[in-house]
Design a protein around this motif. Structure first.
Motif, PDB file in Angstrom:
ATOM      1  N   ILE A   1     -15.495  -5.757  11.103  1.00 17.63           N
ATOM      2  CA  ILE A   1     -15.488  -6.084   9.674  1.00 17.63           C
ATOM      3  C   ILE A   1     -16.334  -5.044   8.951  1.00 17.63           C
ATOM      4  O   ILE A   1     -17.513  -4.862   9.266  1.00 17.63           O
ATOM      5  CB  ILE A   1     -16.075  -7.488   9.408  1.00 17.63           C
ATOM      6  N   LEU A   2     -15.722  -4.353   8.011  1.00 19.45           N
ATOM      7  CA  LEU A   2     -16.479  -3.411   7.178  1.00 19.45           C
ATOM      8  C   LEU A   2     -17.070  -4.218   6.026  1.00 19.45           C
ATOM      9  O   LEU A   2     -16.344  -4.725   5.161  1.00 19.45           O
ATOM     10  CB  LEU A   2     -15.545  -2.347   6.602  1.00 19.45           C
ATOM     11  N   ALA A   3     -18.392  -4.348   6.022  1.00 17.53           N
ATOM     12  CA  ALA A   3     -19.059  -5.178   5.014  1.00 17.53           C
ATOM     13  C   ALA A   3     -19.306  -4.349   3.766  1.00 17.53           C
ATOM     14  O   ALA A   3     -20.212  -3.523   3.718  1.00 17.53           O
ATOM     15  CB  ALA A   3     -20.363  -5.728   5.576  1.00 17.53           C
ATOM     16  N   GLY A   4     -18.474  -4.587   2.769  1.00 16.95           N
ATOM     17  CA  GLY A   4     -18.575  -3.803   1.537  1.00 16.95           C
ATOM     18  C   GLY A   4     -18.915  -4.661   0.339  1.00 16.95           C
ATOM     19  O   GLY A   4     -18.517  -4.355  -0.773  1.00 16.95           O
TER      20      GLY A   4
ATOM     21  N   THR B   1      13.412  -4.168   2.354  1.00 18.05           N
ATOM     22  CA  THR B   1      12.473  -3.821   1.289  1.00 18.05           C
ATOM     23  C   THR B   1      11.065  -3.816   1.866  1.00 18.05           C
ATOM     24  O   THR B   1      10.830  -4.327   2.962  1.00 18.05           O
ATOM     25  CB  THR B   1      12.541  -4.861   0.162  1.00 18.05           C
ATOM     26  N   LEU B   2      10.139  -3.242   1.094  1.00 23.36           N
ATOM     27  CA  LEU B   2       8.760  -3.153   1.564  1.00 23.36           C
ATOM     28  C   LEU B   2       7.835  -3.291   0.358  1.00 23.36           C
ATOM     29  O   LEU B   2       8.122  -2.732  -0.705  1.00 23.36           O
ATOM     30  CB  LEU B   2       8.559  -1.784   2.217  1.00 23.36           C
ATOM     31  N   ALA B   3       6.753  -4.054   0.542  1.00 22.85           N
ATOM     32  CA  ALA B   3       5.749  -4.185  -0.512  1.00 22.85           C
ATOM     33  C   ALA B   3       4.664  -3.140  -0.279  1.00 22.85           C
ATOM     34  O   ALA B   3       4.085  -3.080   0.805  1.00 22.85           O
ATOM     35  CB  ALA B   3       5.151  -5.590  -0.484  1.00 22.85           C
ATOM     36  N   VAL B   4       4.412  -2.292  -1.285  1.00 25.45           N
ATOM     37  CA  VAL B   4       3.392  -1.252  -1.141  1.00 25.45           C
ATOM     38  C   VAL B   4       2.318  -1.420  -2.216  1.00 25.45           C
ATOM     39  O   VAL B   4       2.610  -1.811  -3.350  1.00 25.45           O
ATOM     40  CB  VAL B   4       3.978   0.181  -1.219  1.00 25.45           C
ATOM     41  N   ARG B   5       1.096  -1.114  -1.807  1.00 26.68           N
ATOM     42  CA  ARG B   5      -0.014  -1.272  -2.738  1.00 26.68           C
ATOM     43  C   ARG B   5      -1.027  -0.179  -2.497  1.00 26.68           C
ATOM     44  O   ARG B   5      -1.296   0.187  -1.351  1.00 26.68           O
ATOM     45  CB  ARG B   5      -0.622  -2.666  -2.525  1.00 26.68           C
ATOM     46  N   CYS B   6      -1.583   0.326  -3.588  1.00 27.14           N
ATOM     47  CA  CYS B   6      -2.614   1.361  -3.527  1.00 27.14           C
ATOM     48  C   CYS B   6      -3.894   0.761  -4.098  1.00 27.14           C
ATOM     49  O   CYS B   6      -4.031   0.659  -5.322  1.00 27.14           O
ATOM     50  CB  CYS B   6      -2.148   2.572  -4.337  1.00 27.14           C
ATOM     51  N   PRO B   7      -4.807   0.311  -3.233  1.00 25.31           N
ATOM     52  CA  PRO B   7      -6.004  -0.392  -3.720  1.00 25.31           C
ATOM     53  C   PRO B   7      -7.020   0.560  -4.329  1.00 25.31           C
ATOM     54  O   PRO B   7      -7.075   1.741  -4.000  1.00 25.31           O
ATOM     55  CB  PRO B   7      -6.561  -1.053  -2.464  1.00 25.31           C
ATOM     56  N   LYS B   8      -7.814  -0.013  -5.212  1.00 32.83           N
ATOM     57  CA  LYS B   8      -8.757   0.796  -5.993  1.00 32.83           C
ATOM     58  C   LYS B   8     -10.153   0.853  -5.364  1.00 32.83           C
ATOM     59  O   LYS B   8     -10.882   1.832  -5.549  1.00 32.83           O
ATOM     60  CB  LYS B   8      -8.855   0.167  -7.378  1.00 32.83           C
ATOM     61  N   ALA B   9     -10.540  -0.211  -4.644  1.00 28.86           N
ATOM     62  CA  ALA B   9     -11.903  -0.271  -4.108  1.00 28.86           C
ATOM     63  C   ALA B   9     -12.205   0.987  -3.291  1.00 28.86           C
ATOM     64  O   ALA B   9     -11.400   1.392  -2.449  1.00 28.86           O
ATOM     65  CB  ALA B   9     -12.066  -1.516  -3.240  1.00 28.86           C
ATOM     66  N   PRO B  10     -13.363   1.632  -3.539  1.00 27.71           N
ATOM     67  CA  PRO B  10     -13.681   2.886  -2.861  1.00 27.71           C
ATOM     68  C   PRO B  10     -13.682   2.780  -1.332  1.00 27.71           C
ATOM     69  O   PRO B  10     -13.243   3.707  -0.648  1.00 27.71           O
ATOM     70  CB  PRO B  10     -15.090   3.222  -3.364  1.00 27.71           C
ATOM     71  N   VAL B  11     -14.127   1.638  -0.779  1.00 32.62           N
ATOM     72  CA  VAL B  11     -14.137   1.494   0.687  1.00 32.62           C
ATOM     73  C   VAL B  11     -12.705   1.498   1.217  1.00 32.62           C
ATOM     74  O   VAL B  11     -12.392   2.147   2.228  1.00 32.62           O
ATOM     75  CB  VAL B  11     -14.854   0.188   1.125  1.00 32.62           C
ATOM     76  N   ALA B  12     -11.815   0.787   0.529  1.00 34.47           N
ATOM     77  CA  ALA B  12     -10.413   0.748   0.946  1.00 34.47           C
ATOM     78  C   ALA B  12      -9.801   2.145   0.854  1.00 34.47           C
ATOM     79  O   ALA B  12      -9.120   2.602   1.778  1.00 34.47           O
ATOM     80  CB  ALA B  12      -9.633  -0.237   0.075  1.00 34.47           C
ATOM     81  N   GLN B  13     -10.071   2.828  -0.235  1.00 32.67           N
ATOM     82  CA  GLN B  13      -9.571   4.195  -0.404  1.00 32.67           C
ATOM     83  C   GLN B  13     -10.040   5.100   0.727  1.00 32.67           C
ATOM     84  O   GLN B  13      -9.252   5.830   1.331  1.00 32.67           O
ATOM     85  CB  GLN B  13     -10.079   4.760  -1.749  1.00 32.67           C
TER      86      GLN B  13
ATOM     87  N   VAL C   1     -20.225  -4.424  10.262  1.00 33.20           N
ATOM     88  CA  VAL C   1     -21.011  -3.205  10.050  1.00 33.20           C
ATOM     89  C   VAL C   1     -21.057  -2.841   8.563  1.00 33.20           C
ATOM     90  O   VAL C   1     -20.108  -3.073   7.819  1.00 33.20           O
ATOM     91  CB  VAL C   1     -20.438  -1.997  10.835  1.00 33.20           C
ATOM     92  N   ALA C   2     -22.187  -2.281   8.165  1.00 38.46           N
ATOM     93  CA  ALA C   2     -22.314  -1.778   6.797  1.00 38.46           C
ATOM     94  C   ALA C   2     -21.436  -0.543   6.649  1.00 38.46           C
ATOM     95  O   ALA C   2     -21.115   0.135   7.627  1.00 38.46           O
ATOM     96  CB  ALA C   2     -23.771  -1.428   6.511  1.00 38.46           C
ATOM     97  N   VAL C   3     -21.038  -0.266   5.423  1.00 39.69           N
ATOM     98  CA  VAL C   3     -20.180   0.896   5.178  1.00 39.69           C
ATOM     99  C   VAL C   3     -21.002   2.177   5.231  1.00 39.69           C
ATOM    100  O   VAL C   3     -22.038   2.291   4.584  1.00 39.69           O
ATOM    101  CB  VAL C   3     -19.486   0.778   3.806  1.00 39.69           C
TER     102      VAL C   3
ATOM    103  N   GLY D   1      -5.960  -1.442  16.763  1.00 42.83           N
ATOM    104  CA  GLY D   1      -6.868  -2.572  16.553  1.00 42.83           C
ATOM    105  C   GLY D   1      -6.822  -3.093  15.123  1.00 42.83           C
ATOM    106  O   GLY D   1      -6.102  -2.561  14.279  1.00 42.83           O
ATOM    107  N   LEU D   2      -7.593  -4.154  14.883  1.00 43.64           N
ATOM    108  CA  LEU D   2      -7.614  -4.779  13.555  1.00 43.64           C
ATOM    109  C   LEU D   2      -8.985  -4.625  12.899  1.00 43.64           C
ATOM    110  O   LEU D   2     -10.020  -4.881  13.521  1.00 43.64           O
ATOM    111  CB  LEU D   2      -7.281  -6.268  13.664  1.00 43.64           C
ATOM    112  N   VAL D   3      -8.975  -4.215  11.631  1.00 41.18           N
ATOM    113  CA  VAL D   3     -10.207  -4.016  10.863  1.00 41.18           C
ATOM    114  C   VAL D   3     -10.108  -4.793   9.549  1.00 41.18           C
ATOM    115  O   VAL D   3      -9.122  -4.657   8.828  1.00 41.18           O
ATOM    116  CB  VAL D   3     -10.420  -2.517  10.533  1.00 41.18           C
ATOM    117  N   ALA D   4     -11.114  -5.628   9.276  1.00 41.88           N
ATOM    118  CA  ALA D   4     -11.168  -6.279   7.964  1.00 41.88           C
ATOM    119  C   ALA D   4     -11.941  -5.389   7.014  1.00 41.88           C
ATOM    120  O   ALA D   4     -12.993  -4.847   7.378  1.00 41.88           O
ATOM    121  CB  ALA D   4     -11.819  -7.649   8.079  1.00 41.88           C
ATOM    122  N   PHE D   5     -11.418  -5.210   5.809  1.00 43.96           N
ATOM    123  CA  PHE D   5     -12.047  -4.292   4.855  1.00 43.96           C
ATOM    124  C   PHE D   5     -11.904  -4.829   3.440  1.00 43.96           C
ATOM    125  O   PHE D   5     -10.949  -5.554   3.129  1.00 43.96           O
ATOM    126  CB  PHE D   5     -11.428  -2.882   4.971  1.00 43.96           C
TER     127      PHE D   5
END
Ligand code: TXA
Ligand code: MG
Length: 329
Positions: free
Chosen positions: A169-172, A117-129, A8-10, A26-30
């Motif tokens: 799948i979020l198509a960005g 331990t845990l790996a953490v990440r704050c992504p920049k892409a607006p769709v991910a945000q 799907v389009a964003v 559920g699982l979402v690809a982004f």
């Protein structure tokens, strides 16, 4: 499982739907600025197990947990002064920080492969945000491809690689960086680059001391096993057990009725604290979801050993057995 994923389009609508799917397990690809991620609720053991299954990963390599901002990260891991400085400088952006799990961290033990331990990440892409904010849960997201194939930078790559194993799948569009984030281990001082990425040692210079041995030439691919710590319970594991001996705990898989227990007789007569069943119905997704949490539970008891019933060497069972063998070694 459908063999074709929905792409799907964003839009506000599709983002809200994607967030609903995540919250429902559920699982979402982004898209992120690095590569497309295969996202699932990191606090949901079964959703995390489904990620490993969808990727066909032969082991439980710990996953990166994605958050919308520093405050969300602080609820999951213990920040030190170095982490604060790095987050301030590089977040949102392609730098992943490995830190100690916080007390009461809600993230599935499977997501961090049983590690403390845990790996953490704050992504920049607006769709991910936008997705992370809408979902409101920490999102575990490895690259959205089958294990061993190339990391996806377009929605078509994701669809080709994962098919119906992903719900949406979020198509960005195309990812800007196209290379996975830099992974920096802050549980060591000096810090260690576990995976080189677009944030380079030169970028980190002046902010944090980085171990010399961990430069780009020496990093991960040469010896992933050396760099990756494994969860190791202090209690010995006895694999492929068909019975339980005096002083042992039981980690069962499937029906327990043929398992004899020395001194007790039947599993059902053992105290709860001495036994766990990964999946009574023999479901490997459920078993994977429970694996590390149950090992931690039984390891906390004072048992001589943990007798582990055999798990079939198929599908997710391959990864489960890989981890059990490492934990037993
Ligand atoms: O760019 C990225 O980071 C992408 C996008 C989707 O955000 N995500 C990604 O995630 O590459 P993943 O789960 O495939 O990467 C995990 C990497 C592995 O190299 C793993 O060994 C390391 O991070 N890692 C994760 N948790 C760790 C931990 N607790 N300790 C050490 N290494 C860890
Ligand atoms: Mg990958």
């Amino acid at each position: 499982m459908a063999d074709k994923p929905e792409i799907v389009a964003v839009s506000d609508d599709s983002l809200a739907r994607a967030a609903d799917i995540l919250r429902a397990g559920g699982l979402v690809a982004f898209p992120t600025e690095t590569v497309y991620g295969l996202g699932g609720d990191a606090a949901n053991d079964k959703a995390v197990a489904r990620i490993y299954k969808a990727k066909g990963r032969p082991d439980f390599n710990p996953l990166i947990v994605h958050v919308p901002d520093v405050n969300a990260a602080r609820r999951l891991v213990v920040f030190d002064a170095r982490a604060e400085a790095l987050a301030q400088q590089f977040w949102p952006g392609p730098l992943t920080l490995v830190l100690p799990r916080a007390e009461n961290c809600p993230v599935s033990r499977l997501a961090s492969a049983g590690l403390d331990t845990l790996a953490v990440r704050c992504p920049k892409a607006p769709v991910a945000q936008a997705l992370l904010k809408a979902a409101g849960c920490p999102v575990a997201a490895p690259s959205a491809n089958r294990s061993g194939s190339l990391s996806p930078t377009t929605p078509a790559h994701v669809a080709d690689s994962l098919g119906g194993a992903v719900d949406l799948i979020l198509a960005g569009g195309k990812c800007a960086v196209g290379l996975e984030s830099t992974v920096l281990d802050l549980t060591e001082d000096p810090a260690v680059i576990l995976r080189p990425g677009s944030v380079t040692p030169a970028d980190l210079d002046g902010l944090v001391a980085v171990a010399a041995a961990a430069n780009e030439n020496e990093a991960a691919p040469k010896s992933p096993g050396r760099l990756l710590k494994h969860y190791a319970p202090k209690t010995p594991l006895r694999l492929n057990a068909v019975d339980v001996k005096v002083g042992e705990a039981l980690l069962a898989f499937g029906p327990e009725k043929f398992i004899g227990v020395e001194g007790v007789g039947a599993v059902k007569d053992m105290p709860e604290s001495r036994r766990r069943n990964l999946s009574e119905s023999g479901d490997l997704v459920e078993a994977a979801a429970n694996l590390f949490a149950y090992l931690h539970d039984l390891d906390a008891g004072e048992f001589k050993a943990i007798a582990v019933m055999p798990v079939p060497e198929e599908g997710l069972g391959v990864a489960i057995n890989d981890r059990l063998r490492r934990a037993a070694a």
